[in-house]
Design a protein around this motif. Sequence first.
Motif, mmCIF file in Angstrom:
data_model
loop_
_atom_site.group_PDB
_atom_site.id
_atom_site.type_symbol
_atom_site.label_atom_id
_atom_site.label_comp_id
_atom_site.label_asym_id
_atom_site.label_seq_id
_atom_site.Cartn_x
_atom_site.Cartn_y
_atom_site.Cartn_z
ATOM 1 N N ARG A 7 19.102 39.989 30.437
ATOM 2 C CA ARG A 7 20.403 39.333 30.292
ATOM 3 C C ARG A 7 20.629 38.866 28.849
ATOM 4 O O ARG A 7 21.709 39.009 28.294
ATOM 5 N N PHE A 8 19.603 38.323 28.229
ATOM 6 C CA PHE A 8 19.705 37.864 26.843
ATOM 7 C C PHE A 8 19.953 39.031 25.897
ATOM 8 O O PHE A 8 20.823 38.972 25.035
ATOM 9 N N LYS A 9 19.183 40.112 26.050
ATOM 10 C CA LYS A 9 19.338 41.279 25.181
ATOM 11 C C LYS A 9 20.733 41.891 25.322
ATOM 12 O O LYS A 9 21.307 42.375 24.357
ATOM 13 N N LYS A 10 21.279 41.855 26.531
ATOM 14 C CA LYS A 10 22.614 42.396 26.781
ATOM 15 C C LYS A 10 23.673 41.620 25.979
ATOM 16 O O LYS A 10 24.640 42.191 25.513
ATOM 17 N N ARG A 11 23.468 40.316 25.794
ATOM 18 C CA ARG A 11 24.428 39.450 25.097
ATOM 19 C C ARG A 11 24.005 39.156 23.653
ATOM 20 O O ARG A 11 24.557 38.267 23.023
ATOM 21 N N TRP A 12 23.036 39.877 23.144
ATOM 22 C CA TRP A 12 22.463 39.668 21.819
ATOM 23 C C TRP A 12 23.530 39.524 20.730
ATOM 24 O O TRP A 12 23.509 38.595 19.948
ATOM 25 N N SER A 13 24.504 40.441 20.681
ATOM 26 C CA SER A 13 25.524 40.397 19.630
ATOM 27 C C SER A 13 26.466 39.200 19.814
ATOM 28 O O SER A 13 26.993 38.679 18.832
ATOM 29 N N GLU A 14 26.687 38.759 21.040
ATOM 30 C CA GLU A 14 27.516 37.570 21.274
ATOM 31 C C GLU A 14 26.894 36.334 20.643
ATOM 32 O O GLU A 14 27.597 35.395 20.279
ATOM 33 N N TYR A 15 25.573 36.319 20.547
ATOM 34 C CA TYR A 15 24.855 35.179 19.958
ATOM 35 C C TYR A 15 24.839 35.247 18.431
ATOM 36 O O TYR A 15 24.291 34.378 17.780
ATOM 37 N N GLY A 16 25.410 36.301 17.855
ATOM 38 C CA GLY A 16 25.494 36.413 16.409
ATOM 39 C C GLY A 16 24.410 37.263 15.779
ATOM 40 O O GLY A 16 24.249 37.287 14.565
ATOM 41 N N PHE A 17 23.620 37.987 16.581
ATOM 42 C CA PHE A 17 22.560 38.847 16.063
ATOM 43 C C PHE A 17 23.003 40.304 16.127
ATOM 44 O O PHE A 17 23.779 40.692 16.976
ATOM 45 N N HIS A 18 22.485 41.111 15.213
ATOM 46 C CA HIS A 18 22.849 42.537 15.187
ATOM 47 C C HIS A 18 21.623 43.405 15.117
ATOM 48 O O HIS A 18 20.621 43.070 14.698
#
Length: 72
Positions: free
Chosen positions: A61-72
């Motif tokens: 779930r975290f990896k799926k939202r990775w870019s939402e958290y500001g990471f690329h």
Amino acid sequence: MRHAVFDHIAAAPLLAYLRKSEKISASTGKVVYNGLPPDEWGEVLPIRAFRHGYPADIVKRFKKRWSEYGFH
């Protein structure tokens, strides 16, 4: 070297965490810690806790939202 100590550096007297004497002298100390792995480890790094310390569904779930958290 795991850290560097600076005994006397310029300080803004408005910084709330300074002692009164440091505010008056506009000078304080600072320690900078090296959080990098030691050179002797080379390219071998320890296992990262996130991948192995949490249930698989949370990691997914975290990896799926990775870019939402500001990471690329």
